[in-house]
Structures are given as structure tokens and as C-alpha cells.
Design a protein around this motif. Structure first.
Motif: not given
Ligand SMILES: [Zn+2]
Length: 423
Positions: A292-293, A376-380, A269-271, A333-345
Motif C-alpha cells: 500500500a502507499l 489521492p482519492d483512490i485506494p490503491s 475508479a473506486d479501487l 498532503d491532500l491524500v485523504q486518510k480514508t483513502t490510505l486506510t482503505n488501501g491498507v484494508i
């Protein structure tokens, strides 16, 4: 329990091809008879669940027979009362696994529940301690014994199988060292990222089956409303040319939280969008919220309350294992910053569209540690469509008009996000 080898006993066990489980808890010999509170049968295409709810912990033994195909569950220290008898009438003709259920009083203290089967099954039986409105539960899950490839390559059954065997708990994302960035990153989802490959959206209607979610004053069940909204959203997304959409559940079935997350990961999934309509102690609280997470704790007390109640869904729905290691900190700890940022967007884009549809409970995106957002790798994100505990919103949530408005807002939010996301 002492093993007896009398000829009669031998005759009885002749034909038994497998013994599934022996309840491990020992009950004193003077145990009082258990009182049956309720019996339920939850059929679904993936698995059927039988629940026997009692005032005390049950001791039982179950055996799978082949000719005829039958599952026999002997429950000790129990009487065949009117409530337990009702189990026969709970079987629906559309149940893929159960033909019929009959109950008999085997002796003064034992009741046998005989489940006649339509096909070979693999049973998974376990007991659950009381939680929320539920008392002690004996759960009998019937899975198909052959994992057939389901339509649309839905990986759910395989995942449930892995989950049942405890494999999902240990399944962590593979780590590779990204030398350019000099740090560990979770395995890239797509081996060959293609500009034209469709965006995979996974919709996750919250709760289901044994877990009704929040319940309104007029008895509206969250699990039904969110399934309706998710289906409407699915239909809208299906029309989008470059989007591929899936649902974590499309029936009234209980799916454990990490199976939902794992399904999204299997589908690459991408999201991931979890859809809810929750409750708060204060019935005046209303409005839509998008979460968001957060890896650091909740952004408000309401967010913390909701995350806590949502994360309890597995106990309410009933899973046979505890100690959910998937959600522990090493993964976070493995959560990528981009995933979190994209989750917020993504969350902000949806929230922005919700403004035109409903009052907002909070003006900006909220953050909390929802278990279902932790891929960890899907903006949710988790969309709180409204509060079912509020009389006005309960009424609204039941209308097709409002459900369509919410679905449209989610779809438009996704489209806005795709223009803004960080790659
Ligand atoms: Zn919910």
C-alpha cells in the motif's frame, strides 16, 4: 545549423507541411559517427513507438509530408549500417499507423528514415539518455491526429495527448473546503453517490512496450506475465454483477506511470490494483507481497528497493518530460486518510487470500512510495505476485494454473474488502 536557401533546398522542402522538432543539442563538427545498437518498433492501438538506440546522443530533424503521408527523419552523423537497415523489417502489417519504413543514406553523414503512414498522425520525437540496459535513444511516437472515441470509452488516448502536452503534470485534484470536517479534501469523485452504482475497479498490469520490467533467468518478461494475470483477473471480475472493470493497458504498450493513475481517476475508479512480478538482487528471495502507499518512506529495505526500481519505469519506458510534479508533496498532503486506510484494508484482504496460493514474502502488508499508488482519492495497492528473479517462481508464474490462482485470490480479496471498507 545554418539556414540555406538554395533553389535545390527549396525544392526539397516543397510539400513539407510541418516541421516537428529540431534536436537542440549541438554536436561538435568533428563528431564521430554514431553506432546503432538496436532498432525497435512497438505498435499498439493507442500509439506506435519507433526507437533507435545508439552509443551517442543523436542530432536529428523530422518533417511531416502530406502526399504521400510520410514522416521523414534526417539523422546526422550516422551511417546506414546493417542494424539500422533492419528497421524496415520491424514493421508489422497490423501496425495501425505505419505502412512501411525505408532508410537511405542521404549524404556521407546523414541518414533519412522515411516512415510511410497509413493515416494522419501527430509525431512526438525526443531523445533519452542512457538508463539501465538502454543506451542513448531517439524515440519517435506516432499518435493518431484525430482522437476518435475508442471502444468502451477508454480515455487513454486523450490522457496520453494531455500528457504529451504537459497538461497531466499540472493536473491536480480540485480542492473544496469541507466545512463539516473543517479541512480541505480532494473533490468528491462521484457527484451523486448511489448505493447501487457499480464498483469501478482499475487493473494496472505493470510495465509494457519499451519497459520489459523484470526479466527472469529463462528470459520471462514481467510485462508479459502481469498482462496475462491482469487479463485473467479482468475476466473473473467481468462476471461479478456489481463490478465494472477496466485495465490501464491491454497490449504490449508503454504507458507512463501518471497516465495510469490519471486514467483511473478519469474512470472514477473506486479501487486501483497494480500487478507486478518483480526481481531482487538476491535470487533466493521469493513469495508474494502486497504493497500500500506509504507517505513516510518504505517499511523495509526490500520495499524501498522495489519502489525505487518501479518508479524508474518511466525512465526505462521513456517519457519526453521529466520533473514529475504530480508526485510531489503538495499532492501527497491532500491524500485523504480514508483513502490510505482503505488501501491498507484492500491490500490486507488480497494478501490474506494470497496465503492460500503462494508463500508470502512478508506476513503483512508492506508500505512504500510507489508512484503508481499515488491517486489521492483512490485506494490503491500493488500486488507483487512473485519474484521473477527466483527460478522456482519464474517457472510458476508462466503456468496458467498459478496465474488463475493469483487472479482468483485478487478477486476474492476485492470482495472481502468491499465488505470491510470504510465509507
Ligand atoms: Zn514491476
Amino acid at each position: 545549423m545554418p539556414k540555406t536557401h538554395s533553389p535545390t533546398k527549396r525544392l526539397l522542402i516543397k510539400g513539407i507541411i510541418a516541421t516537428c522538432l529540431l534536436s537542440v543539442t549541438r554536436v561538435g563538427f568533428a563528431a564521430a559517427l554514431a553506432k546503432v545498437v538496436a532498432v525497435r518498433v512497438w505498435p499498439s492501438s493507442t500509439y506506435t513507438r519507433i526507437t533507435i538506440e545508439t552509443n551517442t546522443h543523436l542530432k536529428y530533424k523530422c518533417s511531416l509530408l502530406n502526399n504521400p503521408k510520410r514522416l521523414a527523419i534526417d539523422i546526422n552523423d550516422i551511417n546506414l549500417d546493417a542494424t539500422l537497415k533492419k528497421i524496415s523489417s520491424k514493421v508489422l502489417s497490423r501496425d495501425p499507423y505505419i505502412k512501411s519504413i525505408n532508410v537511405v543514406q542521404l549524404n556521407s553523414k546523414t541518414v533519412r528514415v522515411m516512415v510511410d503512414l497509413k493515416q494522419d498522425i501527430k509525431p512526438n520525437t525526443f531523445t533519452l539518455p542512457p538508463i539501465e540496459k538502454y543506451k542513448n535513444r531517439l524515440v519517435i511516437d506516432l499518435y493518431p491526429s484525430i482522437v476518435a472515441s475508442t471502444e468502451d470509452d477508454d480515455p487513454l488516448l486523450t490522457l496520453l495527448e494531455e500528457y504529451k502536452n504537459g497538461e497531466i503534470i499540472n493536473k491536480q485534484p480540485e480542492i473544496k473546503v469541507d466545512k463539516n470536517k473543517g479541512k480541505d479534501t480532494p473533490r468528491q469523485k462521484k457527484n451523486t453517490p448511489n448505493k447501487n452504482s457499480p464498483i469501478v475497479v482499475v487493473l494496472d498490469p505493470g510495465h509494457g512496450g519499451e519497459d520489459p520490467g523484470a526479466i527472469g533467468l529463462k528470459n520471462t518478461r514481467e510485462k508479459d506475465i502481469v498482462l496475462q494475470i491482469a487479463r485473467r483477473t479482468y475476466d473473473l471480475l467481468k462476471k461479478e454483477p456489481n463490478i465494472k472493470v477496466y485495465m490501464t493497458r491491454n497490449e504490449d504498450v508503454f504507458i507512463p506511470l501518471n497516465v495510469r493513475v490519471q486514467k483511473a481517476r478519469t474512470l472514477q475508479a473506486d479501487l486501483f490494483i497494480s500487478i507486478h512480478a518483480d526481481a531482487f538482487i538476491d535470487r533466493s528471495v521469493k513469495g508474494s507481497t502486497v504493497f500500500a502507499l506509504s507517505t513516510k518512506g518504505a517499511s523495509s529495505s526490500a520495499a524501498s528497493y522495489l519502489a525505487q526500481t518501479q518508479n524508474e519505469a518511466d525512465q526505462i519506458g521513456g517519457v519526453s518530460r521529466s520533473g514529475d510534479k504530480y508526485l510531489d508533496n503538495t499532492i501527497l498532503d491532500l491524500v485523504q486518510k480514508t483513502t490510505l486506510t482503505n488501501g491498507v484494508i484492500l491490500g490486507s484482504s488480497i494478501l490474506n487470500r494470497m496465503k492460500g496460493v503462494n508463500k508470502l514474502h512478508k506476513p503483512s502488508i508492506e508500505k512504500a512510495g510507489f508512484a503508481v499508488l499515488k491517486a489521492p482519492d483512490i485506494p490503491s495497492v500493488l500486488v507483487e505476485t512473485g519474484f521473477i528473479s527466483n527460478a522456482d517462481e519464474e517457472k510458476k508464474l508462466n503456468t496458467a494454473a498459478f496465474q488463475i490462482q493469483i487472479s482468483t485470490a485478487i478477486v476474492n480479496g476485492i470482495k472481502d474488502y468491499l465488505k470491510k471498507r470504510k465509507k
